[in-house]
Design an enzyme around this catalytic site. Structure first.
Site, mmCIF file in Angstrom:
data_model
loop_
_atom_site.group_PDB
_atom_site.id
_atom_site.type_symbol
_atom_site.label_atom_id
_atom_site.label_comp_id
_atom_site.label_asym_id
_atom_site.label_seq_id
_atom_site.Cartn_x
_atom_site.Cartn_y
_atom_site.Cartn_z
ATOM 1 N N LYS A 155 0.839 -1.202 0.000
ATOM 2 C CA LYS A 155 0.000 0.000 0.000
ATOM 3 C C LYS A 155 0.873 1.251 0.000
ATOM 4 O O LYS A 155 1.614 1.501 0.952
ATOM 5 C CB LYS A 155 -0.886 0.047 1.256
ATOM 6 C CG LYS A 155 -1.976 1.102 1.136
ATOM 7 C CD LYS A 155 -2.600 1.475 2.456
ATOM 8 C CE LYS A 155 -1.873 2.573 3.166
ATOM 9 N NZ LYS A 155 -1.831 3.859 2.451
ATOM 10 N N GLU A 230 10.218 0.950 10.317
ATOM 11 C CA GLU A 230 11.192 2.022 10.040
ATOM 12 C C GLU A 230 10.466 3.325 10.328
ATOM 13 O O GLU A 230 9.555 3.694 9.589
ATOM 14 C CB GLU A 230 11.650 1.977 8.577
ATOM 15 C CG GLU A 230 12.394 0.720 8.185
ATOM 16 C CD GLU A 230 13.811 0.653 8.742
ATOM 17 O OE1 GLU A 230 14.226 1.572 9.478
ATOM 18 O OE2 GLU A 230 14.497 -0.347 8.469
ATOM 19 N N CYS A 264 13.636 10.751 6.777
ATOM 20 C CA CYS A 264 13.767 10.211 8.135
ATOM 21 C C CYS A 264 15.207 10.311 8.634
ATOM 22 O O CYS A 264 15.444 10.344 9.827
ATOM 23 C CB CYS A 264 13.300 8.767 8.152
ATOM 24 S SG CYS A 264 14.077 7.781 6.874
ATOM 25 N N GLU A 359 10.602 15.583 15.517
ATOM 26 C CA GLU A 359 10.904 15.498 14.089
ATOM 27 C C GLU A 359 10.103 16.570 13.351
ATOM 28 O O GLU A 359 8.877 16.588 13.426
ATOM 29 C CB GLU A 359 10.511 14.103 13.581
ATOM 30 C CG GLU A 359 10.881 13.876 12.146
ATOM 31 C CD GLU A 359 10.517 12.470 11.656
ATOM 32 O OE1 GLU A 359 9.383 12.025 11.909
ATOM 33 O OE2 GLU A 359 11.367 11.833 11.018
HETATM 34 P P1 NAD Z 1 2.345 7.809 8.359
HETATM 35 O O1 NAD Z 1 2.716 6.984 9.520
HETATM 36 O O2 NAD Z 1 1.273 8.794 8.498
HETATM 37 O O3 NAD Z 1 1.907 6.885 7.119
HETATM 38 C C1 NAD Z 1 2.738 5.874 6.605
HETATM 39 C C2 NAD Z 1 1.877 4.852 5.884
HETATM 40 O O4 NAD Z 1 1.059 4.184 6.843
HETATM 41 C C3 NAD Z 1 0.935 5.422 4.850
HETATM 42 O O5 NAD Z 1 0.849 4.546 3.754
HETATM 43 C C4 NAD Z 1 -0.385 5.455 5.597
HETATM 44 O O6 NAD Z 1 -1.497 5.403 4.739
HETATM 45 C C5 NAD Z 1 -0.293 4.218 6.433
HETATM 46 N N1 NAD Z 1 -1.140 4.202 7.623
HETATM 47 C C6 NAD Z 1 -1.632 5.269 8.311
HETATM 48 N N2 NAD Z 1 -2.386 4.848 9.340
HETATM 49 C C7 NAD Z 1 -2.363 3.491 9.325
HETATM 50 C C8 NAD Z 1 -2.931 2.486 10.145
HETATM 51 N N3 NAD Z 1 -3.677 2.776 11.199
HETATM 52 N N4 NAD Z 1 -2.693 1.185 9.842
HETATM 53 C C9 NAD Z 1 -1.903 0.869 8.798
HETATM 54 N N5 NAD Z 1 -1.352 1.774 7.976
HETATM 55 C C10 NAD Z 1 -1.570 3.078 8.234
HETATM 56 O O7 NAD Z 1 3.714 8.457 7.871
HETATM 57 P P2 NAD Z 1 3.952 9.497 6.692
HETATM 58 O O8 NAD Z 1 3.480 10.815 7.176
HETATM 59 O O9 NAD Z 1 3.432 8.951 5.399
HETATM 60 O O10 NAD Z 1 5.547 9.475 6.595
HETATM 61 C C11 NAD Z 1 6.373 10.276 7.353
HETATM 62 C C12 NAD Z 1 7.015 9.500 8.489
HETATM 63 O O11 NAD Z 1 7.711 8.356 7.989
HETATM 64 C C13 NAD Z 1 8.067 10.295 9.232
HETATM 65 O O12 NAD Z 1 7.921 10.150 10.613
HETATM 66 C C14 NAD Z 1 9.384 9.671 8.781
HETATM 67 O O13 NAD Z 1 10.442 9.823 9.670
HETATM 68 C C15 NAD Z 1 8.997 8.257 8.590
HETATM 69 N N6 NAD Z 1 9.956 7.586 7.710
HETATM 70 C C16 NAD Z 1 10.836 6.668 8.243
HETATM 71 C C17 NAD Z 1 11.767 6.041 7.434
HETATM 72 C C18 NAD Z 1 12.722 5.035 7.974
HETATM 73 O O14 NAD Z 1 13.230 4.249 7.190
HETATM 74 N N7 NAD Z 1 13.013 4.996 9.251
HETATM 75 C C19 NAD Z 1 11.806 6.346 6.082
HETATM 76 C C20 NAD Z 1 10.919 7.288 5.583
HETATM 77 C C21 NAD Z 1 9.988 7.878 6.415
#
Ligand code: NAD
Length: 457
Positions: A155, A230, A264, A359
């Site tokens: 997804k 992650e 991130c 962050e």
């Molecule tokens: P998010 O957590 O809002 O969403 C990430 C994904 O999870 C999306 O596809 C979203 O639709 C899905 N999602 C949301 N709620 C969910 C639920 N209840 N159950 C299952 N899936 C759900 O994050 P974002 O805003 O898209 O991304 C930014 C964040 O990602 C930042 O905190 C960043 O640091 C982190 N990030 C981490 C890494 C890493 O490798 N450590 C890499 C990139 C981004």
């Protein structure tokens, strides 16, 4: 279907396209198909599975420019970055295409027989991707998962589904059998949650915010699903007085401005040894001023817009609207349409300031002096996160001491590199659980089976 969703170009605010979002019914159907085709995929000979992944890598390579341009429009990534990102998907597939023939078990000496271990696929793996790096993060999940013989449902984030959808089509074009890798564009609260609650999904590979990751781990506990998480970061860039200050200052801007800070691994805290603080800041300001912010499709652009209006408001809330913070300097950005935000360096008044602790996920960096090595390590570790970090020094012993002392999964000395497909990537503390990429990623997508054969007469 749960309705349509307009995909917006963050640099122009124009609609790129409108897509259908799938619902629980389509998600269940895709998972059922992934279960059904699982045995046949698992039985593809190792050499043939490797060949199919290499073919997938070749097809991605043949569509590299198309994928890159799609990402420029959908996510506002600079075209240079977007090309690297599509190339990273190709490289991850090529790297793990060697894995099926090298998925070695062990032969363990035991009394009375032969003992061997096998690395077996988990079954259906669900990959949940955030909006900041739609292509690479998808590939880090589906590449090794498929190589290990799993079937995959993926997804993408609501805001950035287009390249993932295209990669799903390219997989079919490359000959990956229908149902082995299915991309489902939909909401996190619908498709994502269904991945986590579905009894036939054996593993969830999630990249995103810490708070959503924590919820996924809680829910996954009900069915004891494996998880790789992650999550967020608040990484430190530590500059010692003996460093090559010119180089440290020249490279610092893109360590927090790459992808407009929506990274991130962004080095969003800079720690500078007190006696070179002013010397560093002067050079750093000049380097930030030279960063071109603008049209991401322009080859000369170094930084594009933020992903959405809502996200820009979130970034703004760290430095504007009555926030008591000292802005050291700001770069420039376009006016008008698009979710622009200028590069911004702030001087926190204390380690409790929100901009030092949380962050930001935008082009904002907080800079603070430190007194000695111990102070630098203590300040770097004074965070809930532990993803990346950089150490600038000419003293080799110090570089190793500090690298060992900083609680983070990915450190670089005299550079800001974090991600290579051939080396492990992941976080300490609230930055996550597990590692992706590198030679050991297959462990996260396999079960180890032990078989003992009695050889006594
Ligand atoms: P998010 O957590 O809002 O969403 C990430 C994904 O999870 C999306 O596809 C979203 O639709 C899905 N999602 C949301 N709620 C969910 C639920 N209840 N159950 C299952 N899936 C759900 O994050 P974002 O805003 O898209 O991304 C930014 C964040 O990602 C930042 O905190 C960043 O640091 C982190 N990030 C981490 C890494 C890493 O490798 N450590 C890499 C990139 C981004």
């Amino acid at each position: 279907m749960t309705g349509t969703h307009d995909v917006i170009n963050p640099a122009t605010e124009g609609v790129v396209t409108t897509i259908e979002q799938v619902g629980v019914e389509e998600t269940d159907a895709a998972i059922a198909k992934a279960v059904a085709v699982g045995p046949a995929w698992r039985d593809v000979t190792p050499a043939d599975r490797g060949r199919l992944l290499r073919r997938f890598a070749d097809v991605v390579d043949a569509h590299l420019e198309e994928l890159a341009q799609l990402e420029v429009r959908n996510a506002g990534h600079t075209v240079g970055n977007a090309r690297w990102e599509a190339g990273n998907v190709r490289d991850v597939l090529a790297y793990y295409s060697a894995a099926p023939e090298r998925l070695f078990g062990r032969q363990i000496p035991v009394a009375g027989g032969l003992d061997v271990t096998f690395k077996e696929p988990l079954g259906v793996v669900a990959v949940i991707v955030p909006w900041n790096f739609p292509m690479p993060i998808a590939g880090w999940g589906f590449g090794p998962a498929l190589a290990a013989g799993n079937t995959v449902v993926l997804k993408p984030a609501e805001l950035t589904p287009l390249t993932a959808i295209r990669l799903g089509e390219l997989a079919l074009e490359a000959g990956i059998p229908d149902g082995v890798f299915t991309v489902l564009a939909g909401k996190g609260s619908v498709v994502g949650e269904r991945f986590v609650t579905h009894p036939d999904v054996r593993k969830v590979c999630f990249t995103g915010s810490t708070v959503v990751g924590q919820g996924i781990m809680r829910t996954a506990a009900d069915s004891l699903k494996r998880v790789t998480l992650e999550l967020g970061g608040k990484s430190a860039n530590i500059v010692f007085a003996d460093a090559d200050l010119d180089k440290a200052a020249a490279s610092a801007p893109m360590s927090f401005l790459d992808n407009a800070g929506q990274d991130c691994c962004a080095r969003s805290r800079i720690l500078v040894e007190r006696r070179v603080f002013d010397a560093f800041m002067g050079r750093f300001e000049a380097a930030v001023a030279a960063v071109s912010v603008g049209d991401p499709a322009d080859e000369a652009t170094a930084m594009g817009p933020l992903i959405s209006a809502g996200h820009r408001d979130a970034v703004r809330s760290f430095v504007e609207d009555g926030v008591d913070v000292d802005v050291a300097f700001r770069g420039s950005c376009p006016d008008g349409l698009g979710w622009w935000y200028p590069p911004t360096a702030v001087l926190p008044r204390s380690v409790d300031d929100r901009v030092w602790r949380e962050e930001v996920f935008g082009p904002v960096v907080a800079v603070m002096p430190f007194d000695d090595e111990a102070d630098a390590i203590a300040k770097a570790n004074d965070t809930a996160y532990g993803l990346s970090g950089s150490i600038w020094t000419r003293d080799v012993g110090r570089a190793i001491r500090v690298a060992r002392a900083v609680e983070a999964g990915n450190l670089s000395v005299n550079s800001h590199s974090s991600v290579r497909y051939s080396t492990p990537f992941g976080g300490y503390k609230r930055s996550g659980i597990g590692r992706e990429l590198g030679p050991d990623a297959l462990d996260a997508f396999t079960e180890t089976k032990n078989v003992y054969v009695d050889t006594t007469d």
